[in-house]
Design an enzyme around this catalytic site. Structure first.
Site, PDB file in Angstrom:
ATOM      1  N   TYR A   8      -5.560 -19.620  35.975  1.00 58.22           N
ATOM      2  CA  TYR A   8      -5.264 -20.911  36.593  1.00 58.22           C
ATOM      3  C   TYR A   8      -3.803 -21.315  36.411  1.00 58.22           C
ATOM      4  O   TYR A   8      -3.392 -22.386  36.855  1.00 58.22           O
ATOM      5  CB  TYR A   8      -6.184 -22.005  36.041  1.00 58.22           C
ATOM      6  CG  TYR A   8      -6.144 -22.182  34.546  1.00 58.22           C
ATOM      7  CD1 TYR A   8      -5.198 -23.008  33.948  1.00 58.22           C
ATOM      8  CD2 TYR A   8      -7.043 -21.517  33.727  1.00 58.22           C
ATOM      9  CE1 TYR A   8      -5.153 -23.175  32.581  1.00 58.22           C
ATOM     10  CE2 TYR A   8      -7.015 -21.681  32.350  1.00 58.22           C
ATOM     11  CZ  TYR A   8      -6.072 -22.505  31.785  1.00 58.22           C
ATOM     12  OH  TYR A   8      -6.029 -22.666  30.420  1.00 58.22           O
ATOM     13  N   ASN A  36     -15.975 -18.025  22.864  1.00 56.68           N
ATOM     14  CA  ASN A  36     -14.878 -18.863  23.371  1.00 56.68           C
ATOM     15  C   ASN A  36     -14.900 -20.271  22.785  1.00 56.68           C
ATOM     16  O   ASN A  36     -13.996 -21.060  23.032  1.00 56.68           O
ATOM     17  CB  ASN A  36     -14.897 -18.935  24.899  1.00 56.68           C
ATOM     18  CG  ASN A  36     -15.941 -19.904  25.428  1.00 56.68           C
ATOM     19  OD1 ASN A  36     -17.017 -20.069  24.841  1.00 56.68           O
ATOM     20  ND2 ASN A  36     -15.658 -20.529  26.550  1.00 56.68           N
ATOM     21  N   ASP A  69     -18.202 -19.327  28.775  1.00 48.73           N
ATOM     22  CA  ASP A  69     -17.436 -18.800  29.914  1.00 48.73           C
ATOM     23  C   ASP A  69     -18.325 -18.391  31.082  1.00 48.73           C
ATOM     24  O   ASP A  69     -18.027 -18.691  32.242  1.00 48.73           O
ATOM     25  CB  ASP A  69     -16.611 -17.585  29.485  1.00 48.73           C
ATOM     26  CG  ASP A  69     -15.294 -17.964  28.838  1.00 48.73           C
ATOM     27  OD1 ASP A  69     -14.781 -19.061  29.126  1.00 48.73           O
ATOM     28  OD2 ASP A  69     -14.776 -17.162  28.038  1.00 48.73           O
ATOM     29  N   LYS A  91     -11.107 -13.439  21.708  1.00 53.57           N
ATOM     30  CA  LYS A  91     -12.520 -13.769  21.923  1.00 53.57           C
ATOM     31  C   LYS A  91     -13.491 -12.815  21.225  1.00 53.57           C
ATOM     32  O   LYS A  91     -14.554 -13.243  20.764  1.00 53.57           O
ATOM     33  CB  LYS A  91     -12.827 -13.827  23.419  1.00 53.57           C
ATOM     34  CG  LYS A  91     -12.175 -14.999  24.117  1.00 53.57           C
ATOM     35  CD  LYS A  91     -12.588 -15.063  25.574  1.00 53.57           C
ATOM     36  CE  LYS A  91     -11.981 -16.284  26.246  1.00 53.57           C
ATOM     37  NZ  LYS A  91     -12.428 -16.413  27.645  1.00 53.57           N
ATOM     38  N   SER A 116      -2.024 -23.911  28.558  1.00 53.28           N
ATOM     39  CA  SER A 116      -3.408 -24.386  28.612  1.00 53.28           C
ATOM     40  C   SER A 116      -3.542 -25.821  29.104  1.00 53.28           C
ATOM     41  O   SER A 116      -2.778 -26.711  28.707  1.00 53.28           O
ATOM     42  CB  SER A 116      -4.049 -24.267  27.227  1.00 53.28           C
ATOM     43  OG  SER A 116      -5.365 -24.790  27.241  1.00 53.28           O
TER      44      SER A 116
END
Length: 290
Positions: free
Chosen positions: A235, A94, A109, A73, A22
């Site tokens: 990502y 989230n 989100d 979530k 993260s």
């Protein structure tokens, strides 16, 4: 980055599995230092088996809040005291804010993804969106895209998971009037048929995430039409196989950093009442554009 810890320092966290990849700790801690806020943000490896204890720890340790990612979530909602409107509509949380032991779940989100697309020059209004996955992030994106005027959404999930998505998608149809179809991600012929006429493709699955970086949610680059915009909410790695396919075909695309940044900015405001210093976060991440 110099972070001063004292007996007054407040704690925030990231609950996910995996969690070590993260960028949220760097984002939030950079912002806290820049604005002179006495908070520290840490990542915690939390799955559904440890989630109840993690949420209880927020009350015990008087944590100011936490961000929640896969696979927590949806599961986290049952442990909270209150759910915001957008989180209730999409069925996923989230962001958790702790107000003196009262835990409220939000979902940033969807708005984060839409802003990331907008910053990339893409408007969803009147467009045909193909989205792969309808988990926590996927449902948030579907909800916000429908609210923002997308004309059609083709949702691809595993056929065995249809029952989980049907009621949610029917609710979004009724709320927004958006045309939405539920399709089998395991049927390449149908996937290719929908992608031929799509304007935007979003991968909202974990396929391609580390450590399985060779995996891809589509069979090959031939599935991408010449006018498609491709977004992968992953990502890490920064370039997934899906994005590599898009670049091979010369298509505009983006990874999940923009979504992470803008959903994080919204969560930061919920935690602190202040605006995230966007440019400082980009510098800390080592990126000029998102």
């Amino acid at each position: 980055m110099s972070l001063q810890i004292s007996g007054h320092t407040g704690l925030l966290g990231f609950f996910a599995d995996p969690a070590s990849h993260s960028r949220s700790p760097l984002m939030y801690n950079t912002a806290f230092e820049k604005l002179g806020l006495e908070y520290v943000y840490l990542a915690f490896q939390i799955d559904r088996t440890t989630l109840p204890d993690a949420v209880q720890s927020m009350r015990t340790l008087r944590m100011r809040g936490a961000n929640v990612s896969m696979p927590n979530k949806t599961a986290v909602m049952q442990y909270l005291d209150e759910i915001s409107t957008e989180a209730r509509l999409c069925g996923a949380v989230n962001t958790i804010v702790n107000d003196s032991g009262h835990l409220t779940g939000y979902n940033t989100d969807g708005s984060g993804a839409m802003l990331a697309l907008s910053e990339a020059g893409v408007s969803v209004s009147g467009k045909h969106l193909v989205i792969l996955g309808a988990g926590g992030a996927g449902t948030a994106i579907i909800t916000q895209a429908a609210l923002d005027g997308v004309s059609e959404i083709s949702v691809f999930v595993r056929k065995s998971s249809f029952w989980k998505s049907e009621a949610f998608l029917e609710k979004i149809r009724k709320e927004t009037g958006c045309q939405i179809s539920l399709l089998d991600i395991g049927d390449p012929a149908v996937l290719k048929q929908e992608l031929v006429r799509a304007d935007i493709l979003i991968n909202a699955t974990s396929i391609g995430m580390e450590p399985n970086t060779d995996a891809c949610p589509i069979p090959g680059p031939e599935f991408l039409n010449e006018s498609l915009f491709v977004m992968d909410i992953i990502y890490s790695p920064e370039e997934t196989t899906l994005l590599r396919y898009a670049k091979e075909k010369g298509l505009p695309c983006c990874n999940g950093l923009g979504m992470l940044l803008y959903q994080g900015a919204a969560a930061f405001h919920l935690y602190t009442g202040k605006e995230l210093p966007i440019e400082d976060v980009k510098k800390a991440w080592g990126v000029e554009t998102i």
